[in-house]
Write a protein that holds these residues in place. Structure first.
Motif, PDB file in Angstrom:
ATOM      1  N   THR A 298       0.818  -1.203   0.000  1.00  0.00           N
ATOM      2  CA  THR A 298       0.000   0.000   0.000  1.00  0.00           C
ATOM      3  C   THR A 298       0.854   1.256   0.000  1.00  0.00           C
ATOM      4  N   ASP A 299       1.983   1.202   0.696  1.00  0.00           N
ATOM      5  CA  ASP A 299       2.868   2.361   0.821  1.00  0.00           C
ATOM      6  C   ASP A 299       4.046   2.208  -0.121  1.00  0.00           C
ATOM      7  N   PRO A 300       4.141   3.026  -1.164  1.00  0.00           N
ATOM      8  CA  PRO A 300       5.287   2.893  -2.091  1.00  0.00           C
ATOM      9  C   PRO A 300       6.621   3.046  -1.390  1.00  0.00           C
ATOM     10  N   ALA A 301       6.642   3.758  -0.250  1.00  0.00           N
ATOM     11  CA  ALA A 301       7.903   3.924   0.468  1.00  0.00           C
ATOM     12  C   ALA A 301       8.376   2.629   1.092  1.00  0.00           C
ATOM     13  N   GLN A 302       7.494   1.628   1.217  1.00  0.00           N
ATOM     14  CA  GLN A 302       7.867   0.351   1.842  1.00  0.00           C
ATOM     15  C   GLN A 302       8.070  -0.758   0.823  1.00  0.00           C
ATOM     16  N   TYR A 303       8.197  -0.407  -0.444  1.00  0.00           N
ATOM     17  CA  TYR A 303       8.396  -1.444  -1.451  1.00  0.00           C
ATOM     18  C   TYR A 303       9.642  -2.277  -1.169  1.00  0.00           C
ATOM     19  N   ASP A 304      10.625  -1.651  -0.524  1.00  0.00           N
ATOM     20  CA  ASP A 304      11.846  -2.403  -0.218  1.00  0.00           C
ATOM     21  C   ASP A 304      11.587  -3.519   0.781  1.00  0.00           C
ATOM     22  N   ASP A 305      10.491  -3.424   1.554  1.00  0.00           N
ATOM     23  CA  ASP A 305      10.211  -4.421   2.584  1.00  0.00           C
ATOM     24  C   ASP A 305       9.446  -5.623   2.057  1.00  0.00           C
ATOM     25  N   VAL A 306       9.061  -5.608   0.780  1.00  0.00           N
ATOM     26  CA  VAL A 306       8.197  -6.658   0.262  1.00  0.00           C
ATOM     27  C   VAL A 306       8.890  -8.007   0.295  1.00  0.00           C
ATOM     28  N   SER A 307      10.134  -8.079  -0.184  1.00  0.00           N
ATOM     29  CA  SER A 307      10.843  -9.366  -0.213  1.00  0.00           C
ATOM     30  C   SER A 307      10.988  -9.935   1.179  1.00  0.00           C
TER      31      SER A 307
ATOM     32  N   LEU B 157      -3.019  -7.790  -5.142  1.00  0.00           N
ATOM     33  CA  LEU B 157      -3.032  -7.393  -6.549  1.00  0.00           C
ATOM     34  C   LEU B 157      -3.878  -6.144  -6.744  1.00  0.00           C
ATOM     35  N   MET B 158      -5.009  -6.077  -6.073  1.00  0.00           N
ATOM     36  CA  MET B 158      -5.840  -4.887  -6.181  1.00  0.00           C
ATOM     37  C   MET B 158      -5.104  -3.656  -5.646  1.00  0.00           C
ATOM     38  N   VAL B 159      -4.436  -3.823  -4.508  1.00  0.00           N
ATOM     39  CA  VAL B 159      -3.711  -2.703  -3.912  1.00  0.00           C
ATOM     40  C   VAL B 159      -2.575  -2.246  -4.815  1.00  0.00           C
ATOM     41  N   ALA B 160      -1.775  -3.211  -5.284  1.00  0.00           N
ATOM     42  CA  ALA B 160      -0.643  -2.849  -6.143  1.00  0.00           C
ATOM     43  C   ALA B 160      -1.113  -2.218  -7.441  1.00  0.00           C
ATOM     44  N   SER B 161      -2.210  -2.714  -7.994  1.00  0.00           N
ATOM     45  CA  SER B 161      -2.706  -2.184  -9.263  1.00  0.00           C
ATOM     46  C   SER B 161      -3.302  -0.795  -9.107  1.00  0.00           C
ATOM     47  N   SER B 162      -3.674  -0.420  -7.890  1.00  0.00           N
ATOM     48  CA  SER B 162      -4.186   0.939  -7.686  1.00  0.00           C
ATOM     49  C   SER B 162      -3.080   1.977  -7.732  1.00  0.00           C
TER      50      SER B 162
ATOM     51  N   PRO C 260       0.494  -0.082 -12.971  1.00  0.00           N
ATOM     52  CA  PRO C 260       0.077  -1.225 -13.791  1.00  0.00           C
ATOM     53  C   PRO C 260       0.957  -2.435 -13.501  1.00  0.00           C
ATOM     54  N   PRO C 261       0.569  -3.615 -13.961  1.00  0.00           N
ATOM     55  CA  PRO C 261       1.319  -4.831 -13.610  1.00  0.00           C
ATOM     56  C   PRO C 261       2.794  -4.797 -13.977  1.00  0.00           C
ATOM     57  N   ASP C 262       3.154  -4.151 -15.093  1.00  0.00           N
ATOM     58  CA  ASP C 262       4.552  -4.173 -15.497  1.00  0.00           C
ATOM     59  C   ASP C 262       5.430  -3.295 -14.621  1.00  0.00           C
ATOM     60  N   ARG C 263       4.841  -2.474 -13.735  1.00  0.00           N
ATOM     61  CA  ARG C 263       5.638  -1.635 -12.843  1.00  0.00           C
ATOM     62  C   ARG C 263       5.375  -1.969 -11.380  1.00  0.00           C
TER      63      ARG C 263
ATOM     64  N   CYS D 196       0.234  -7.269 -20.106  1.00  0.00           N
ATOM     65  CA  CYS D 196       0.662  -6.063 -19.388  1.00  0.00           C
ATOM     66  C   CYS D 196       1.912  -6.322 -18.547  1.00  0.00           C
ATOM     67  N   LYS D 197       1.947  -7.463 -17.891  1.00  0.00           N
ATOM     68  CA  LYS D 197       3.041  -7.753 -16.966  1.00  0.00           C
ATOM     69  C   LYS D 197       4.352  -8.007 -17.690  1.00  0.00           C
ATOM     70  N   PHE D 198       4.304  -8.717 -18.786  1.00  0.00           N
ATOM     71  CA  PHE D 198       5.536  -9.162 -19.433  1.00  0.00           C
ATOM     72  C   PHE D 198       5.712  -8.563 -20.826  1.00  0.00           C
ATOM     73  N   SER D 199       5.058  -7.458 -21.086  1.00  0.00           N
ATOM     74  CA  SER D 199       5.146  -6.864 -22.429  1.00  0.00           C
ATOM     75  C   SER D 199       6.541  -6.377 -22.751  1.00  0.00           C
ATOM     76  N   CYS D 200       7.289  -5.964 -21.725  1.00  0.00           N
ATOM     77  CA  CYS D 200       8.636  -5.425 -21.968  1.00  0.00           C
ATOM     78  C   CYS D 200       9.702  -6.511 -21.984  1.00  0.00           C
ATOM     79  N   GLN D 201       9.335  -7.732 -21.712  1.00  0.00           N
ATOM     80  CA  GLN D 201      10.317  -8.804 -21.698  1.00  0.00           C
ATOM     81  C   GLN D 201      10.432  -9.441 -23.081  1.00  0.00           C
TER      82      GLN D 201
END
Length: 1438
Positions: free
Chosen positions: A666-675, A731-736, A739-742, A848-853
């Motif tokens: 939910t918090d973009p500042a905590q993306y580092d904590d996801v793993s 997925l709903m939270v991240a997509s808000s 988009p999936p590729d980011r 959407c998720k893998f379009s850049c791959q």
């Protein structure tokens, strides 16, 4: 001004007035006097002279309101009503005059005065706060002071150096925020302040102390919400300056400002702060304490936001490398032995969250390659803190997917170096690093067992270079033994290094040492489980716990193979202590035995029969089971009581971890904590499932899943529901936010960590429940989430096992994408719409998720099955999709994580359908919907619940066949304009659909597809339309190849050739099922398909060769009437024959020619007509009445034969047998069978011609054999009685009947016809019929015949061969009914009597009948040595 000045003022209130202020007096004089510039100038000079003569500088900057305190008065001098420039100029003039009188530079004096005022401001809040931040009042005063200071700087009346020196004299009174304001307001920079301090150590100490206090106070401001932005800005600016000045390369800029002191201070402060944080963590800092908050705040400065504004991008990298080095080398007090013993405690999930957050922030700046390289450099050049090094390795492999290969390559280089120079440090490093990485589990790094085997399990390993290398290697392993965990010792023993045989003693010594150590640890190698997973990260499992898992795995293997697993057999011999002490007790746990033995009971019985269970133990088990049965009600009630406390607590921890993961997303500042949070979820998941880290989970190579009734345990379902719900919400939270590729790799990590093989069966079972049975009721959020989950599972399919779907469970499994496709049926409207929603979501997410791959990466995540189902559903539901597509390209893919309405889903599906990327993919061979794919999906449709009406469905099917797939090139899955290809495509697909595993979706009837199953009648209608179109071609019909037969028979022939041939039960059943399907297809098509059309201009026989071949080669062996086809296919043939003849100029002649051909090429059709003649004749008679001319001679022959048979069994005079003898015999036999009771005709058998009697005897023999195969269809005693009577007539006439038992294809007489009348299986059972008739033989007459002995011996040897080959079906039926059939022997008795009969008959036979026995005995004589010896002795050879 101060109160002391008031007495000197010129205003006097007088006796009746108040005292007037100095400003009012001046204002009054201004109003009363005329404005005169000269007078104004003189007045200003006089006023200044007066002020200078009475000026006190201390009172100039501070106004004394009372004796106890002083306040800043500059705000009054520069208030809103007065001119700021005037006030500042006034102060500057006063400072200049005072400096002149004192004889000091005005800049020095002003610097002293500003410094004194700054200190007084900082000290003003010392009574109420111990922090380093100013309060609001202090900030206002400081702002006014700094404004005056800027004026002084502008007019060169301020010395920065003097100011800095004055500040450092009272540095203990300074607040860090005040210093920061000086920097940000460009009064004096931080660098100048640092350079001006003489004592570097004191400066470092003051800065470190202030920064620590700032970190503590910053967390407090975050909590209270006051001045939080200021605190963050202060800390960030200081750190940025320290990083820039401390870690930039030597340059001219730095030399100009004497960089020796500033970089030294900057580096020292950063080092001291990091050391403070590390020591706090090592001391076990308490959660939410001030020290904990300070460490947390300081670690936050390592985030990417701190470095974002730094222009020299190399500075952050040098700072990160320096910090990482400091972390890895901080207080290296642990020994290698400590690391070996304790490294399990330093995994990613167990490391302090603050330290793991620091690692992740440091990893942002450096690439995985740079991190591994730096880690290698530090280990080679420093003494290290092993706890920090190994926890860093865990964080590295957890946060970077590519780190696995980098660490493997690094380990390989270290191994090579270690064995080249016999470097012990390199060996220690590589083993510790690999083991630490393996602790994170198979989803992150390969297991230690796999790495050890890959590194040392081949002759190419670095250890096998020389004897010195081997000695070095085993010396190293031996030194580790006292400190190693049992798991690693077991790996070394069970996966030993490959070494030359001459150095085997080195390995033997080590294994002995390791075994001793395991025994000391109470984990002897003998107690290792049968299926224990040595790749598990934890320690070895307790034997009793592992034994339960071994039992479950062994039962599963036994259930699939029907044999005792090899591992169990080996354990019963080579590891008997574990087998007897642990495995058997776990297997023989008392329970209430089921009424019908289950897999576990069958496995136990198999072990008992193999003498693998001691009798006493088995008896005890059975007694205990009996007691459990008696106490079943009580125990069952007790068994339902489960203490939910522990389980609920673990579920609560898992729920909390999943909520924290959602908060991090939910918090973009905590993306580092996801793993890190995903790792915590993985650990909590094992706990919630009741799997301790020491448990070893047996991973099946295939997952067996019951689609009809998917069931889960309550605890498993709760856990899986938590995971699925969390994934959808995440997925709903991240997509808000993006988009999936980011969105990063959170979804991949979540799926890898939570849906690994351990939980995968439960996840797939729950998905089966949701998608297959609850799909239409799922909301949009669930559909989107589950579709994305399916995409990530499909992408991981190479690492996941196949799924066996059933029942029935076929040998071949489904991949994960195929499994998801099987969960999306398209049979009715609701399921079709749900399939559309799910496929739209899955494909859109993938694109959407893998379009850049790369293209390969995109292909790996896309499911071909879902792509094809999406195309099928869109074409079926949306008529606009059938029109040619324009080149319009949608602006974006339809991925919207909203609660979509059905209209939105349809719009999204059409948007995806028209998207350029999807259009390009749909043209690829792997994803393109072919004609065959469309047919398979269309066959699943159930018309009565279809979304299309009957008319719409017919129109859609005709459009799809004739307009879409028929013109499409064959290379892209079309028909290339060939209607024959379209026709055979439907036939092939129908047959495959009938035999596919999807048959369980409709019913348990094997004939369901072609026996009236819903979803097929419309396709059959299209097939019938095509058959008519093919026959009505202009000249050469497409439906007939040059040979003249229908192309349908070509399909049959091709498929039959592909089937396995043989007489085993499985092959026969498979072939019979295939032929049954062929027959049903033939029956729904026009009868003319069986018959080729004769030429109109010249009467010829219709071409029936293809159908004749099918009857003779296949349908004949599927006859269950002992010499006749079923009624339906028989009447179908005659309908087709008459229909074909009707198109000839001479129908009667054409029919005669066809029936004449039938007599020689396919006599079975004629005998079938005789069997069904009472039902067949009325229809043939009605059909022929419309034709001119007499009835065909062939039909007249059948009618006459039938009349002869009826007359023979009636009291009337019997006419002579007409026409062909075998036709008359067949008619008579079938008539007798229909009569059901003995009649007069059986007494008159002697009046028949001999050849008719011989054929009748043959049919009666087939009836006797059939009575054994189908006892309920044929009355065996009557069949035996008929044979005996016909045999008696033949023996009275001394007719030759033995030839019936030695028929061959090359025989131009009887064999040519009779072998085409009955199945091969009945012919193979003629020996049974022969010896069943032994009591009715005329022995003396037979013995005198030269051919008798040869026939009797040959049939006896064939009878033995039936038993040797295991083809005893007829004899087994006879054995089962031996009690019912009085006077008949069982199979063994039959063979015994046959053998005794021969042994008694051989001496009585004429010698010349023994002359041709040599060849027979040479081939099969060894089957009965005694008979062979008797024959040789009678022939004079012995």
């Amino acid at each position: 001004m101060s109160d002391s000045r008031e007495s000197d003022g010129p205003s006097d209130p007088g006796p009746r007035g108040r005292r007037r202020a100095w400003a009012e007096l001046l204002a009054g004089r201004v109003r009363r006097q005329k404005l005169d510039p000269e007078r104004e100038q003189k007045l200003q000079e006089s006023a200044l002279s007066l002020l200078r003569s009475h000026l006190n500088l201390n009172h100039l900057l501070l106004e004394v309101e009372g004796p106890p305190r002083k306040q800043l008065c500059l705000n009054q001098l520069i208030d809103g009503e007065a001119c700021a420039d005037l006030s500042s100029s006034f102060i500057g003039s006063a400072l200049r005059d005072q400096a002149s009188r004192l004889g000091v530079p005005v800049a020095v004096l002003s610097s002293q005065m500003v410094a004194s005022s700054l200190v007084q401001i900082c000290e003003a809040g010392a009574e109420t706060s111990q922090g380093v931040l100013l309060d609001s009042e202090q900030r206002n005063k400081l702002s006014s002071l700094l404004e005056v200071t800027r004026y002084l700087l502008t007019h060169s009346m301020f010395s920065r150096l003097s100011f800095c020196q004055e500040l450092w004299k009272v540095q203990d009174s300074l607040l860090l925020e005040a210093v920061w304001h000086l920097h940000t307001e460009n009064i004096v920079s931080l660098q100048e302040l640092l350079e001006s301090h003489a004592d570097v150590q004191a400066m470092v100490a003051w800065l470190s102390r202030s920064l620590q206090c700032l970190c503590e106070q910053s967390e407090q401001t975050e909590a209270s919400g006051q001045h939080a932005d200021t605190a963050r800005a202060v800390l960030s600016d200081f750190v940025q300056m320290f990083v820039l000045r401390g870690f930039q390369e030597n340059s001219g800029l730095r030399r100009n400002v004497e960089p020796e002191r500033t970089p030294q201070i900057a580096v020292a402060v950063l080092q001291r702060m990091l050391a403070f944080a590390l020591e706090a963590l090592a001391a076990g800092v308490q959660e939410e304490s001030s020290v904990h908050n300070a460490v947390k705040c300081w670690f936050s400065v390592f985030s990417g936001r701190t470095y974002r504004s730094m222009i020299p991008t190399d500075c952050p990298k040098r700072f990160v490398r320096h910090s990482l080095t400091q972390i890895l080398t901080h207080k290296p007090v642990l020994k290698v032995s400590d690391a070996v013993q304790r490294q399990k405690e330093w995994s990613f999930a167990r490391t302090h969250p603050l330290l793991t957050s620091l690692y992740r922030r440091l990893f942002i700046i450096l690439s995985p390659e740079e991190l591994v390289g730096h880690l290698q450099d530090v280990l080679e050049t420093h003494e290290v803190n092993w706890q920090h090094v190994l926890s860093c390795v865990s964080a590295l492999v957890t946060c970077f997917q590519e780190a696995q290969q980098l660490v493997i390559d690094w380990a390989a280089r270290l191994l090579a170096r270690a064995f080249e120079s016999f470097d012990l440090d390199s060996m220690v490093t590589v083993f510790l690093v690999v083991r630490q990485a393996a602790l994170e589990g198979p989803s992150v790094f390969l297991s230690y067992a796999d790495w050890f085997q890959a590194s040392f399990g081949s002759a190419r390993g670095p250890h096998s270079c020389s004897k010195k290398s081997l000695v070095f290697f085993f010396k190293f392993l031996s030194d580790l033994v006292p400190f190693e965990a049992p798991r690693y010792l077991q790996v070394h023993i069970l996966h030993p290094p490959l070494i030359p045989s001459k150095y085997r003693s080195l390995l033997t010594d080590y294994v002995s040492l390791a075994r001793t150590r395991l025994a000391d640890l109470k984990f002897p190698i003998e107690n290792l489980g049968l299926y224990e997973d040595l790749s598990a990260a934890g320690n070895v499992t307790e034997p009793h716990s592992q034994a339960s898992q071994d039992v479950e795995k062994a039962v599963t293997v036994f259930e699939h193979t029907g044999r005792i697993p090899v591992a169990v057999m080996e354990a019963s011999i080579f590891r008997r202590s574990y087998y007897v002490a642990h495995f058997l007790p776990a297997l023989l746990t008392p329970r209430v035995l089921p009424k019908h033995p289950d897999s576990r009971a069958a496995f136990i019985e198999s072990l008992k029969r193999a003498d693998k269970i001691p009798s006493s133990l088995y008896s005890t088990y059975r007694q205990a089971c009996s007691m459990a049965e008696e106490k079943k009600p009580t125990n069952a009630a007790q068994g339902m009581k489960v203490d939910p406390g522990c389980a609920e607590g673990r579920l609560g921890l898992l729920t909390a971890a999943l909520q924290e993961l959602r908060a991090a997303l939910t918090d973009p500042a905590q993306y580092d904590d996801v793993s890190a949070q995903v790792a915590v979820v993985s650990e909590r998941l094992s706990s919630a499932l009741g799997l301790s880290e020491d448990d070893s989970i047996c991973e099946a190579s295939k997952i067996q899943l019951s689609v009809c009734s998917p069931e889960l345990e309550q605890r498993e379902q709760k856990v899986v529901d938590l995971l699925l719900t969390s994934f959808c919400q995440n997925l709903m939270v991240a997509s808000s936010f993006a988009p999936p590729d980011r969105q990063g790799s959170w979804a991949t990590r979540f799926v890898t960590a939570t849906c690994a093989r351990t939980l995968l069966p439960a996840v797939l079972t729950r998905l089966c429940q949701l998608l297959r049975y609850q799909g239409p009721s799922l909301g949009a959020a669930h559909v989107l989430g589950l579709a994305a989950l399916a995409v990530h599972l499909s992408k991981a399919r190479p690492a996941l096992p196949e799924v066996l779907v059933g029942p029935p469970f076929l040998a071949g499994g489904l991949s994960i994408p195929e499994f998801f496709s099987s969960l999306l049926p398209c049979g009715n409207r609701e399921s079709l719409l749900f399939c559309l929603r799910f496929c739209t979501a899955a494909i859109s997410y993938s694109l959407c998720k893998f379009s850049c791959q790369s293209r390969d990466a995109m292909y790996s995540c896309l499911s071909p099955c879902l792509m094809k189902k999406f195309q099928f559903v869109v074409l079926r539901l949306f008529s606009e999709a059938r029109d040619p597509l324009s080149r319009e390209d949608a602006a974006s893919l339809p991925w919207r994580p909203l609660y979509l309405s059905p209209t939105d889903w349809q719009r999204a599906a059409l948007c995806l359908w028209r998207h350029t990327t999807f259009l390009e993919l749909s043209k690829e061979k792997e994803f393109h919907l072919t004609y065959r794919d469309w047919l398979q999906l269309e066959l699943e449709i159930q018309p009565e619940v279809d979304s299309l009406s009957d008319t719409e469905r017919r129109d859609f099917q005709q459009w799809a066949i004739y307009e879409h797939f028929l013109p499409e090139p064959r290379t892209t899955g079309g028909c290339d304009g060939d209607l024959g290809v379209a026709f055979t495509g439907i036939v092939d697909t129908l047959l495959d659909f009938c035999h596919s595993s999807r048959s369980y979706e409709h019913s348990e009837n094997s004939d369901l597809v072609l026996g009236g199953c819903v979803g097929n009648r419309d396709i059959f209608s299209r097939l019938q339309e095509m058959a008519v179109d093919l026959e009505q071609g202009p000249t050469a019909p497409h439906g007939r190849p040059p040979s003249g037969g229908h192309l349908l028979f070509g399909v049959f022939c091709r498929r039959l050739q592909a089937l396995a041939s043989g007489w085993d039960v499985a092959s026969r059943l498979q072939r019979q099922r295939e032929l049954l399907t062929y027959k049903r297809i033939l029956l729904v098509l026009p009868p003319s398909v069986l018959i080729g059309s004769p030429r109109v201009e010249q009467p010829t026989a219709p071409d029936c060769n293809e159908f004749f071949h099918l009857v003779n080669s296949e349908l004949r062996n599927s006859c269950f009437h002992g010499g006749a086809l079923t009624h339906d296919i028989t009447v179908h043939f005659f309908r087709g024959l008459l229909s074909a003849c009707s198109r000839s100029t001479d129908p009667s002649l054409a029919a005669d020619l066809a029936l004449s051909t039938c007599q020689t090429q396919c006599p079975l059709l004629l005998t079938s007509a005789l069997l069904w003649w009472p039902r067949l004749e009325p229809e043939l008679h009605c059909r022929w009445r419309s034709f001119p001319g007499p009835s065909p001679r062939g039909l007249q022959m059948l009618r006459e034969a039938q009349q002869f048979a009826r007359s023979f069994i009636s009291p009337d005079v019997t006419p002579p047998a007409p026409g062909l003898a075998w036709v008359s015999a067949a008619a008579l036999y079938f008539t007798v069978q229909r009569a059901g009771t003995e009649s007069r005709g059986l007494e008159e058998l002697g009046s028949l011609r001999e050849e008719v009697l011989v054929f009748l005897f043959f049919f009666s023999l087939m009836g006797l054999v059939s009575s054994h195969l189908t006892p309920h269809a044929v009355d065996a005693p009557r069949a035996l009685d008929l044979c005996a009577k016909v045999l008696g007539c033949l023996q009275k006439r001394t007719a030759s009947w033995l030839q019936l038992f030695q028929l061959t294809e090359t025989d131009a007489g009887l064999g040519c016809v009779l072998l085409r009348l009955v199945p091969d299986q009945l012919i193979s059972l003629l020996p049974v019929a022969f010896y069943r008739l032994l009591p009715y033989f005329d022995g003396d007459a037979l013995i005198r015949e030269d051919a008798f002995l040869h026939v009797a011996v040959d049939l006896y040897l064939q009878l033995l061969r039936l038993f040797v080959a295991g083809d005893t079906s007829a004899l087994s039926v006879l054995a089962d009914r031996s009690q019912e059939l009085q006077g008949q022997d069982d199979p063994v008795g039959l063979v015994t009597k046959a053998r005794l009969f021969l042994l008694q008959s051989i001496p009585r036979c004429p010698r010349k009948s023994l002359s041709n026995m040599a060849e027979l005995l040479a081939t099969h004589g060894d089957r009965d040595p005694e008979l062979r010896a008797t024959l040789l002795r009678a022939a004079g050879y012995a």
